[in-house]
Write a protein that holds these residues in place. Structure first.
Motif, PDB file in Angstrom:
ATOM      1  N   ALA A   1     -12.461 -24.825  31.376  1.00  0.00           N
ATOM      2  CA  ALA A   1     -13.855 -24.569  31.001  1.00  0.00           C
ATOM      3  C   ALA A   1     -14.068 -23.078  30.851  1.00  0.00           C
ATOM      4  N   GLY A   2     -15.136 -22.745  30.154  1.00  0.00           N
ATOM      5  CA  GLY A   2     -15.529 -21.349  30.051  1.00  0.00           C
ATOM      6  C   GLY A   2     -14.653 -20.503  29.160  1.00  0.00           C
ATOM      7  N   ILE A   3     -14.131 -21.073  28.065  1.00  0.00           N
ATOM      8  CA  ILE A   3     -13.334 -20.293  27.126  1.00  0.00           C
ATOM      9  C   ILE A   3     -14.266 -19.484  26.234  1.00  0.00           C
ATOM     10  N   THR A   4     -14.045 -18.190  26.193  1.00  0.00           N
ATOM     11  CA  THR A   4     -14.802 -17.324  25.292  1.00  0.00           C
ATOM     12  C   THR A   4     -13.838 -16.754  24.260  1.00  0.00           C
ATOM     13  N   PRO A   5     -13.867 -17.244  23.025  1.00  0.00           N
ATOM     14  CA  PRO A   5     -12.942 -16.736  22.023  1.00  0.00           C
ATOM     15  C   PRO A   5     -13.117 -15.237  21.793  1.00  0.00           C
ATOM     16  N   ASP A   6     -12.009 -14.542  21.710  1.00  0.00           N
ATOM     17  CA  ASP A   6     -11.996 -13.113  21.421  1.00  0.00           C
ATOM     18  C   ASP A   6     -11.895 -12.947  19.911  1.00  0.00           C
ATOM     19  N   PRO A   7     -12.877 -12.352  19.262  1.00  0.00           N
ATOM     20  CA  PRO A   7     -12.829 -12.241  17.800  1.00  0.00           C
ATOM     21  C   PRO A   7     -11.670 -11.399  17.288  1.00  0.00           C
ATOM     22  N   ALA A   8     -11.063 -10.605  18.176  1.00  0.00           N
ATOM     23  CA  ALA A   8      -9.928  -9.786  17.747  1.00  0.00           C
ATOM     24  C   ALA A   8      -8.631 -10.575  17.681  1.00  0.00           C
ATOM     25  N   THR A   9      -8.548 -11.682  18.431  1.00  0.00           N
ATOM     26  CA  THR A   9      -7.267 -12.387  18.547  1.00  0.00           C
ATOM     27  C   THR A   9      -7.336 -13.888  18.353  1.00  0.00           C
ATOM     28  N   ASP A  10      -8.539 -14.478  18.319  1.00  0.00           N
ATOM     29  CA  ASP A  10      -8.681 -15.937  18.337  1.00  0.00           C
ATOM     30  C   ASP A  10      -9.304 -16.438  17.046  1.00  0.00           C
ATOM     31  N   ILE A  11      -8.784 -17.572  16.564  1.00  0.00           N
ATOM     32  CA  ILE A  11      -9.283 -18.122  15.304  1.00  0.00           C
ATOM     33  C   ILE A  11      -9.287 -19.638  15.374  1.00  0.00           C
ATOM     34  N   LEU A  12     -10.255 -20.238  14.710  1.00  0.00           N
ATOM     35  CA  LEU A  12     -10.365 -21.691  14.601  1.00  0.00           C
ATOM     36  C   LEU A  12      -9.658 -22.140  13.329  1.00  0.00           C
ATOM     37  N   GLY A  13      -8.742 -23.087  13.467  1.00  0.00           N
ATOM     38  CA  GLY A  13      -8.065 -23.670  12.312  1.00  0.00           C
ATOM     39  C   GLY A  13      -8.626 -25.049  12.024  1.00  0.00           C
ATOM     40  N   ILE A  14      -9.171 -25.240  10.833  1.00  0.00           N
ATOM     41  CA  ILE A  14      -9.845 -26.483  10.453  1.00  0.00           C
ATOM     42  C   ILE A  14      -8.924 -27.216   9.474  1.00  0.00           C
ATOM     43  N   VAL A  15      -8.311 -28.294   9.958  1.00  0.00           N
ATOM     44  CA  VAL A  15      -7.226 -28.942   9.229  1.00  0.00           C
ATOM     45  C   VAL A  15      -7.731 -30.147   8.444  1.00  0.00           C
ATOM     46  N   ASP A  16      -7.655 -30.048   7.117  1.00  0.00           N
ATOM     47  CA  ASP A  16      -7.842 -31.182   6.210  1.00  0.00           C
ATOM     48  C   ASP A  16      -9.126 -31.970   6.448  1.00  0.00           C
ATOM     49  N   VAL A  17     -10.231 -31.272   6.597  1.00  0.00           N
ATOM     50  CA  VAL A  17     -11.532 -31.939   6.761  1.00  0.00           C
ATOM     51  C   VAL A  17     -12.069 -32.240   5.359  1.00  0.00           C
ATOM     52  N   GLN A  18     -11.521 -33.304   4.787  1.00  0.00           N
ATOM     53  CA  GLN A  18     -11.756 -33.691   3.398  1.00  0.00           C
ATOM     54  C   GLN A  18     -12.184 -35.154   3.343  1.00  0.00           C
ATOM     55  N   PRO A  19     -13.046 -35.517   2.403  1.00  0.00           N
ATOM     56  CA  PRO A  19     -13.477 -36.915   2.294  1.00  0.00           C
ATOM     57  C   PRO A  19     -12.338 -37.904   2.112  1.00  0.00           C
ATOM     58  N   THR A  20     -11.223 -37.476   1.538  1.00  0.00           N
ATOM     59  CA  THR A  20     -10.092 -38.381   1.319  1.00  0.00           C
ATOM     60  C   THR A  20      -9.585 -38.988   2.614  1.00  0.00           C
ATOM     61  N   PHE A  21      -9.823 -38.291   3.768  1.00  0.00           N
ATOM     62  CA  PHE A  21      -9.366 -38.776   5.068  1.00  0.00           C
ATOM     63  C   PHE A  21     -10.486 -39.394   5.906  1.00  0.00           C
ATOM     64  N   MET A  22     -11.625 -39.600   5.312  1.00  0.00           N
ATOM     65  CA  MET A  22     -12.784 -40.083   6.055  1.00  0.00           C
ATOM     66  C   MET A  22     -13.178 -41.480   5.593  1.00  0.00           C
ATOM     67  N   PRO A  23     -14.021 -42.179   6.356  1.00  0.00           N
ATOM     68  CA  PRO A  23     -14.446 -43.514   5.927  1.00  0.00           C
ATOM     69  C   PRO A  23     -14.897 -43.507   4.463  1.00  0.00           C
ATOM     70  N   GLY A  24     -14.350 -44.441   3.707  1.00  0.00           N
ATOM     71  CA  GLY A  24     -14.623 -44.507   2.277  1.00  0.00           C
ATOM     72  C   GLY A  24     -13.621 -43.750   1.440  1.00  0.00           C
ATOM     73  N   GLY A  25     -12.737 -42.981   2.085  1.00  0.00           N
ATOM     74  CA  GLY A  25     -11.730 -42.223   1.360  1.00  0.00           C
ATOM     75  C   GLY A  25     -10.463 -43.026   1.126  1.00  0.00           C
ATOM     76  N   GLU A  26      -9.506 -42.397   0.460  1.00  0.00           N
ATOM     77  CA  GLU A  26      -8.277 -43.085   0.081  1.00  0.00           C
ATOM     78  C   GLU A  26      -7.342 -43.313   1.265  1.00  0.00           C
ATOM     79  N   LEU A  27      -7.373 -42.430   2.244  1.00  0.00           N
ATOM     80  CA  LEU A  27      -6.535 -42.555   3.444  1.00  0.00           C
ATOM     81  C   LEU A  27      -7.429 -42.312   4.663  1.00  0.00           C
ATOM     82  N   PRO A  28      -8.317 -43.267   4.964  1.00  0.00           N
ATOM     83  CA  PRO A  28      -9.352 -43.016   5.965  1.00  0.00           C
ATOM     84  C   PRO A  28      -8.813 -42.991   7.389  1.00  0.00           C
ATOM     85  N   VAL A  29      -9.265 -42.015   8.136  1.00  0.00           N
ATOM     86  CA  VAL A  29      -9.034 -41.930   9.569  1.00  0.00           C
ATOM     87  C   VAL A  29     -10.293 -42.461  10.246  1.00  0.00           C
ATOM     88  N   GLN A  30     -10.140 -43.373  11.187  1.00  0.00           N
ATOM     89  CA  GLN A  30     -11.304 -43.958  11.842  1.00  0.00           C
ATOM     90  C   GLN A  30     -12.170 -42.862  12.464  1.00  0.00           C
TER      91      GLN A  30
END
Length: 217
Positions: free
Chosen positions: A2-31
């Motif tokens: 708990a209590g993680i404070t991201p350091d803007p000098a060293t920490d980054i969020l990676g957002i992987v494949d957040v695309q409709p193709t992998f969502m309900p109604g898409g071609e390869l849906p992930v529940q």
């Protein structure tokens, strides 16, 4: 944790494949794949000042598609020159609406979008390497140039693109965290449970830490 404070000098969020193709109604849906979007948006609105995103970006007729192999069905496995390859429904087709980043994803803090899987003969799960394990996406060099050392991963799918990205990131020297409630998995059958279970065991053994969005200050 708990209590993680991201350091803007060293920490980054990676957002992987957040695309409709992998969502309900898409071609390869992930529940419940669309459930990651509001969680990621909260992270982007608060603790993380820096982020990158990836997109599956396949040409039509990609070698990972079952439709490219007569007589084969989605989720069968074949041997490719680079090793075993799961065959998928056609998905993430370049330029299609379902291959775009999800329309509700807050993108102001996304500084780089990496498109992967665009080589017709090689699939690409990891954000760092295509599946031949030699062809790079260029992400590592970009992160190094920015001085990033801790990588926090979110998106789709936990057991494939997120997992492979996390493994490669550890090998490349990053401290890696998977934000569990900001991810969803496919969950194909695997020894000892599902591919999600197997991925979590593998990543934990490699030193990846699993947290939730509640851990961030």
């Amino acid at each position: 944790m708990a209590g993680i404070t991201p350091d803007p000098a060293t920490d980054i969020l990676g957002i992987v494949d957040v695309q409709p193709t992998f969502m309900p109604g898409g071609e390869l849906p992930v529940q419940d794949g669309d459930a990651v979007v509001p969680v990621i948006n909260r992270l982007l609105a608060g603790p993380f000042l820096h982020a990158f995103a990836t997109q599956d970006w396949h040409p039509a007729g990609h070698s990972s598609f079952a439709s490219s192999h007569p007589g084969k069905q989605p989720f069968e496995t074949i041997e490719m020159p680079y090793g075993p390859q799961t065959l998928w429904p056609d998905h993430g087709i370049q330029g299609s609406p379902s291959a775009q980043l999800h329309k509700n994803l807050a993108q102001a803090r996304i500084e780089l979008v990496v498109r992967k899987g665009f080589h017709r003969e090689i699939d690409s799960y990891s954000t760092f390497f295509e599946n031949d394990r030699r062809t790079t996406t260029g992400l590592h060099g970009w992160l190094q140039a920015r001085g990033m050392r801790r990588l926090f991963l979110a998106g789709l799918a936990t057991d494939y693109c997120v997992a492979w990205s996390a493994e490669d990131a550890v090998k490349l020297g990053y401290a890696v965290f998977v934000i569990e409630d900001a991810c969803r998995g496919i969950g194909l059958p695997a020894e000892g449970g599902t591919t999600i279970d197997a991925a979590k065991r593998r990543l934990t053994a490699a030193g990846v830490q699993f947290v939730t969005s509640a851990a961030f200050a």
